[in-house]
Design an enzyme around this catalytic site. Sequence first.
Site, short mmCIF file in Angstrom:
data_model
loop_
_atom_site.label_atom_id
_atom_site.label_comp_id
_atom_site.label_asym_id
_atom_site.label_seq_id
_atom_site.Cartn_x
_atom_site.Cartn_y
_atom_site.Cartn_z
N GLU A 156 -17.35 12.10 50.20
CA GLU A 156 -15.78 12.66 50.36
C GLU A 156 -14.96 11.93 49.17
O GLU A 156 -15.16 10.96 48.78
CB GLU A 156 -15.24 11.95 51.61
CG GLU A 156 -16.07 12.50 52.85
CD GLU A 156 -15.88 12.09 54.17
OE1 GLU A 156 -16.12 12.66 55.13
OE2 GLU A 156 -15.64 10.79 54.06
N LYS A 198 -15.39 17.83 49.48
CA LYS A 198 -14.95 17.29 50.94
C LYS A 198 -14.03 16.48 50.85
O LYS A 198 -13.91 15.31 50.11
CB LYS A 198 -16.41 16.76 51.61
CG LYS A 198 -16.04 16.71 53.06
CD LYS A 198 -17.44 15.95 53.50
CE LYS A 198 -18.93 16.72 53.36
NZ LYS A 198 -19.92 16.06 54.16
N GLU A 211 -16.58 21.37 58.99
CA GLU A 211 -17.81 20.73 59.37
C GLU A 211 -17.61 19.84 60.76
O GLU A 211 -16.20 19.40 60.76
CB GLU A 211 -18.28 19.56 58.37
CG GLU A 211 -19.07 20.22 57.05
CD GLU A 211 -19.54 19.19 56.12
OE1 GLU A 211 -19.48 17.70 56.60
OE2 GLU A 211 -20.04 19.43 55.17
#
Length: 423
Positions: A137, A237, A322
């Site tokens: 991330e 992400k 997600e």
Amino acid sequence: MVDVWWGLVEGDAPRIYNWGGYSELMEMAGGIGLKVQAVMSFHLMVLFMYVCYYSISLPKWVVEEMNNDQDLAYTDQWGRRNFEYLSLGSDTLPVLKGRSPLQCYTEFMVAFRDNFQHLIGDTIVQEIQVGMGPAGELRYPSYPEQDGTWKFPGIGAFQSEAAEKSTWGNSGPTDAGQYNNWPEDTQFFRKENGGWNTPYGEFFLNWYSQMLLDHGERILSSTTSIFNSVGAKISAKVAGIHWHYDTQSHAPELTAGYYNTRTHDGYLPIARMFARHNVVFNFTCIEMRDHEQPSEALCAPEKLVRQVALATKGAKVALAGENALPRYDEYAHEQILQSSLLNIGEIGGHGDREMCAFTYLRMNPTLFETENWRRFAGLVKKMKEGKSGVDRCKEQMEREAEHFVHISEPLVLQEAVATACVP
């Protein structure tokens, strides 16, 4: 979806790439008609599932360099080092056997593209995701769970710019508490007269978040230059840090590098950066509901998803989702469905806009249990229908899902055995 681990492929020596296991996996997926979403994973992974403990480190030669020069690791104000991911302060410095981390990431992705070019656009078609920090991330390692350093719902801690030898006395707040404090325990994050809302706090938070944005800019520029030539879609992400969201300071988001407070939007700048590179904004925690979380931690995942959806809408960038935690119940599935259709507050009703993709976590023996598989098949059917299926007969869709469950039963039994973890 499969992580392509830097620590596995280039683990033994610089520029020596071992694609063997991945080649076999890609060919197997293509042979039975599956599509692959490949994730360029440049971080450490530690995972405990059932009776199995999995750990994938950074490449051995990278770990050696980090041991020799620990300033390559993120460092907090107490001198604690974090080896999950190389510090962004070293991005462009020739600290890895004469190469910079950015050069290493770039050459790794070029090698992946060249090795799998014959599959990109056929088997590897969904997208290629690039990792930009811990857990893949775009964030600082502000809430490390290793060795019990951080536990939910602690506020986390700022990470200093170790590679540039910045000193905490001059570069960051010393009154921001510790990893497991709550906002009101600290002078910096407290609601009344908190340092986050002072000229100094604003200056520091702008600098701290901008360093993260600059890191993202470098990674995305490199990634798109590599994969755009073969027509691959790129995604990245962003973490769903939903605890203490219903406070004014949003402390856990600030320590992670997202300058998001009650009065400052931290996700619009990220969305705009993604839009500049035509990169999909991948976001987590879309299965969560506000009332399911500990009320004392002032969690608000639904509000957070709504804010991110608005930011991506404003920046005109695609949004993917997600689930943050494995969920197999229909209540969570319904939340996933509504979030993916962007039927969330003021986001709902805006034409045909919906999330461009959803990744379900995760494939394991629990998923293949009879009732869980039945519910999952129903979710997939509804997700496939999208907005066009909103008015379709629910019973009809359930019958179609049940049919799929029945015909897939032999394969499901095989997968349950194949994914079972043997100590």
